[in-house]
Design an enzyme around this catalytic site. Structure first.
Site, PDB file in Angstrom:
ATOM      1  N   GLU A 236       0.806  -1.212   0.000  1.00 25.48           N
ATOM      2  CA  GLU A 236       0.000   0.000   0.000  1.00 25.48           C
ATOM      3  C   GLU A 236       0.845   1.270   0.000  1.00 25.48           C
ATOM      4  O   GLU A 236       0.516   2.251  -0.665  1.00 25.48           O
ATOM      5  CB  GLU A 236      -0.930  -0.001   1.217  1.00 25.48           C
ATOM      6  CG  GLU A 236      -1.878   1.169   1.300  1.00 25.48           C
ATOM      7  CD  GLU A 236      -2.894   1.189   0.168  1.00 25.48           C
ATOM      8  OE1 GLU A 236      -3.200   2.278  -0.335  1.00 25.48           O
ATOM      9  OE2 GLU A 236      -3.376   0.107  -0.221  1.00 25.48           O
ATOM     10  N   GLU A 237       1.952   1.265   0.758  1.00 25.96           N
ATOM     11  CA  GLU A 237       2.683   2.504   0.987  1.00 25.96           C
ATOM     12  C   GLU A 237       4.093   2.536   0.405  1.00 25.96           C
ATOM     13  O   GLU A 237       4.655   3.603   0.232  1.00 25.96           O
ATOM     14  CB  GLU A 237       2.773   2.785   2.496  1.00 25.96           C
ATOM     15  CG  GLU A 237       1.478   2.647   3.252  1.00 25.96           C
ATOM     16  CD  GLU A 237       0.341   3.529   2.733  1.00 25.96           C
ATOM     17  OE1 GLU A 237       0.586   4.343   1.817  1.00 25.96           O
ATOM     18  OE2 GLU A 237      -0.784   3.402   3.219  1.00 25.96           O
TER      19      GLU A 237
ATOM     20  N   SER B 144     -10.556  10.800  -0.290  1.00 26.62           N
ATOM     21  CA  SER B 144      -9.477  10.201   0.475  1.00 26.62           C
ATOM     22  C   SER B 144      -8.708  11.290   1.215  1.00 26.62           C
ATOM     23  O   SER B 144      -9.272  11.930   2.091  1.00 26.62           O
ATOM     24  CB  SER B 144      -8.579   9.370  -0.443  1.00 26.62           C
ATOM     25  OG  SER B 144      -7.914   8.387   0.282  1.00 26.62           O
TER      26      SER B 144
ATOM     27  N   ASP C 247     -14.711  -0.466   2.756  1.00 27.06           N
ATOM     28  CA  ASP C 247     -13.404   0.142   2.510  1.00 27.06           C
ATOM     29  C   ASP C 247     -12.361  -0.490   3.429  1.00 27.06           C
ATOM     30  O   ASP C 247     -12.486  -0.438   4.652  1.00 27.06           O
ATOM     31  CB  ASP C 247     -13.491   1.651   2.764  1.00 27.06           C
ATOM     32  CG  ASP C 247     -12.303   2.421   2.199  1.00 27.06           C
ATOM     33  OD1 ASP C 247     -11.217   1.842   2.098  1.00 27.06           O
ATOM     34  OD2 ASP C 247     -12.474   3.613   1.879  1.00 27.06           O
TER      35      ASP C 247
ATOM     36  N   HIS D 166     -12.516   1.380  -1.383  1.00 29.71           N
ATOM     37  CA  HIS D 166     -12.087   2.774  -1.293  1.00 29.71           C
ATOM     38  C   HIS D 166     -12.413   3.586  -2.547  1.00 29.71           C
ATOM     39  O   HIS D 166     -12.762   4.757  -2.467  1.00 29.71           O
ATOM     40  CB  HIS D 166     -10.580   2.827  -1.016  1.00 29.71           C
ATOM     41  CG  HIS D 166     -10.074   4.178  -0.685  1.00 29.71           C
ATOM     42  ND1 HIS D 166     -10.569   4.920   0.371  1.00 29.71           N
ATOM     43  CD2 HIS D 166      -9.113   4.953  -1.260  1.00 29.71           C
ATOM     44  CE1 HIS D 166      -9.937   6.072   0.437  1.00 29.71           C
ATOM     45  NE2 HIS D 166      -9.053   6.115  -0.543  1.00 29.71           N
TER      46      HIS D 166
END
Length: 737
Positions: A199-200, A601, A676, A708
């Site tokens: 994800e990051e 977001s 989400d 999301h």
């Protein structure tokens, strides 16, 4: 966090009879932007370019295509529907697609070439196929059932993949399948990237081949320490209780190991990652001669990143270099090993991202790029000609161009621009830099894909995407509106870039409402001179001035610009957006009492913070999937900017939405997907409770089963109709006299 703003790109300029752009048409087939392509690759033999393309009757169903450079012909290599008529995917693959922002797509989403350029490896519906490039209709099934992350080994002897949390190889000489790990089950995963890495950290794989096929380095992680979050996924006809190991800020991360395994014998060896287990294993790769495994180890506070070389034979280690920062060290994919025993590495140590050449002892040889500009990323190296190719916004912050430099550093501050037209160029090179594919667009030109030589000269069109009468956007030519660009100054004197689209039938003597679209978060650029956003175009055609501004903290800028948000998320970003709002209010064609803001977001977070800080200047807002409390978001992203909660409780409190809610007075539409798994629905339920307790009235729209991005076609049509309707209801569309 690469937050998803799921807009479909579709604008253009062509002579044709005009029709009104509608939300229904924006989300219908064929795509208004024309026949788009993705996942471009130049074959190893340099004879063809392959790519994925949506079908005419379903732009989200992808097939594999080829362009032959010899005769400049285009053919469909693999029809995804013919190969697998009724596709089903596993929950693991669905989760992976969520991380990769491809959840709305079906068919062939990835593929890879064999090193000899004769075969392609194609995963589809959990199975794995080998496709002969000369006889693509004779695809061979080589692995079946829940296959993830398949690769062809660099020398072409093996196919590797992950299944059921373990690493497998198939020897293509014998077709024998070997399971290389056996302990993958429960909380233990082999050869996969953990949630925050996907994800990051942009980590799309958890294993790495040696160039000579002798070994595979792989990540093994145990997520047992990560707290279990009981998350409710609410669908139209049921509620699923999902127990997800989600490392919120300050929580324990996974326990990670790095191992080397022989694909031939299965012999395992473990790499010593140091005495501190609380680290991030960011990347790993082998040197060009396969003698060294090089891994990147980032500290939990993300202020230190070590590049460590491991002798593949003895496992002896040496630290090649260490990057440090008083805020955070950014991670990248620019490590490139060269055949002469040197390597390229990018660093922001000067305040701008530049490229450097080192030898394998860790000695800095020289800078390859330097000056008051920075690179986006390393694209290719042609060792034969001594050229390095990078992407950058050197000539214009709102543009993306490709540049060539000398590997010996002699042109470090004098890059030669290769791409020609002003605007946005996404380029894909052959690994040796001998040819590249250029995907170009600007606000009035849809993506055009050409094959080019290293000097930028044309070889031929892969997809000219000509805006003739047959183009899907042809009917909307007359109403297409131009995008204007400009700059403002932040309170500390830094330059802020904005874009502006004036409404249809613009009359400078009238006063128009404003649709302000914001994102505002790190790792993203919202203002760019590229093929634009259809929803922005639609709102302008509905009578709104459409405005965007990149505040401090946005990406592709110098560190003085991005570091302004450190330990105080929302402060500098809101201040800069208010600078834009104040500028808008002074324009003769803007009605200052009818300025509305929308964001998704991080943009949803920004909408709430803007309404809380400036409801006297903002008439209304729409917040989609907002983060409301950063302690609810994951470790790597949140701690990068706020540190550990126990070390800066005040910073976390100031950065929440809740610390500022008393200022929220303007009408609000709150939207969130009820399944989400990125920005958890808890963010919105907590906000609902806080608003109710304050007696604040607001509108709410939730989407059962939506993640999301609310990525289904029906969901996209509905959510954007809801957003547009709220703006029209609260601001109107008629310009005031």
């Amino acid at each position: 966090m690469r937050f998803l703003l799921c807009f479909l790109a579709a604008m253009a300029s062509v002579p044709a009879a005009a029709e009104k752009l509608t939300l229904e048409r924006i989300h219908a087939d064929p795509a208004l932007s024309g026949p788009g392509v993705r996942n471009l690759k130049v074959s190893p033999d340099g004879e063809r370019v392959t790519f994925l393309r949506g079908r005419a009757d379903n732009q989200f169903q992808l097939d594999l295509w080829e362009f032959k450079l010899k005769d400049k012909s285009t053919h469909r290599l693999v029809d995804s529907k013919a190969l697998v008529p009724n596709e089903t995917i596993s929950p693991e693959e669905q989760a992976r697609r969520e991380r990769e922002r491809t959840a709305s797509l079906n068919g062939i989403l990835s593929y890879s070439w064999s090193p000899d350029g004769k075969q392609l490896l194609v995963p589809l519906a959990g199975n794995l196929y080998l496709v002969d490039a000369a006889k693509p209709d004779q695809a061979r099934l080589v692995a079946k059932g829940n296959v993830l992350d398949p690769k062809i080994s660099p020398k072409g002897r093996y196919v590797s993949f992950v299944r059921d949390q373990n690493l497998f190889v198939i020897d293509l000489k014998t077709n024998a399948e070997r399971q290389l790990t056996t302990d993958g089950k429960g909380t233990v995963h082999n050869a996969e990237a953990e949630f925050v890495a996907q994800e990051e950290m942009g980590q799309r794989t958890g294993y790495y081949w040696a160039p000579d096929d002798s070994a595979i380095a792989y990540k093994r992680y145990d997520e047992a320490p990560v707290p279990v979050v009981r998350r409710f996924e609410i669908f139209a006809d049921r509620t699923d209780v999902v127990e997800q190991r989600y490392p919120a800020a300050g929580d324990p991360n996974v326990l990670v190991q790095l191992r080397i395994v022989s694909p031939e014998t299965g012999v395992q060896r473990q790499i010593d990652l140091g005495t501190n287990p609380d680290i991030y294993l960011v990347r790993a790769d082998f040197s060009a001669d396969s003698k060294s495994l090089v891994y990147q180890r980032q500290s939990r506070d993300q202020k230190t990143l070590d590049l460590v070389a491991v002798d593949a034979a003895t496992l002896a280690q040496r630290t090649l270099l260490t990057e440090t920062s008083t805020t955070w060290v950014s991670i990248n994919d620019d490590l490139r090993f060269l055949s002469n025993g040197t390597f390229l590495w990018s660093s922001e140590r000067t305040g701008r991202n530049h490229l450097y050449l080192y030898d394998m002892s860790g000695k800095l040889l020289h800078a390859v790029t330097s000056g008051e500009w920075g690179i986006d990323n390393l694209l290719a190296v042609n060792e034969k000609t001594g050229k390095v190719y990078v992407s950058s916004n050197r000539d214009a912050v709102i543009d993306k161009q490709t540049y060539a430099l000398a590997l010996d550093g002699s042109t470090a501050d004098k890059p030669q621009r290769v791409t020609r037209a002003d605007g946005w160029h996404d380029t894909t090179f052959a690994r040796n830099g001998a040819v590249f594919v250029d995907t170009y667009s600007d606000p009035s030109t849809p993506p055009q894909v050409s094959i080019r030589r290293p000097d930028g000269s044309m070889v031929g069109w892969l997809e000219e995407n000509a805006l003739n009468a047959d183009h899907p956007y042809a009917k909307y030519k007359a109403d297409h509106l131009p995008t204007e660009y400009g700059t403002l100054k932040s309170n500390d004197g830094q330059t802020l870039y904005y874009s502006l689209v004036k409404p249809s039938n613009f009359d400078a003597s009238k006063h128009y409402p404003v649709f302000l679209s914001t994102y505002g978060g790190p790792h993203s650029q919202h203002v760019a001179r590229r093929w634009g956003n259809t929803f922005d175009q639609y709102m302008a055609q509905q009578g709104f001035v459409v405005f965007r501004l990149d505040n401090r903290g946005s990406s592709r800028r110098e560190r003085a610009f991005t570091d302004a948000i450190y330990h105080n998320l929302g402060a500098a970003e809101v201040a800069d957006q208010v600078v834009g709002i104040d500028w808008l209010a002074k324009q003769s064609f803007v009605d200052p009492k009818r300025i509305g803001v929308f964001g998704w977001s991080y943009g949803g977070f920004m909408t709430l913070r803007l309404l809380s800080a400036a409801s006297d200047k903002i008439a209304m807002g729409v917040s989609v999937a907002p983060v409301t409390d950063w302690s609810l978001y994951d470790t790597h992203y949140t701690e990068q900017f706020l540190g550990l909660p126990k070390e800066d409780a005040d910073g976390y409190q100031k950065s929440t939405v809740f610390a500022h809610l008393d200022g929220l007075k303007s009408p609000l539409l709150l939207i969130h997907g009820m399944a989400d798994d990125n920005v958890l629905f808890t963010n919105t339920t907590r906000l609902i409770d806080a608003l109710v307790n304050r007696g604040v009235q607001f509108d709410l729209m939730t989407y059962p089963g939506a993640k999301h991005g609310i990525s289904s076609r029906a969901g996209q049509r509905h959510v954007y109709a809801k957003i547009a309707g709220f703006f029209k209801k609260n601001l109107g569309t008629e310009a005031a006299k």
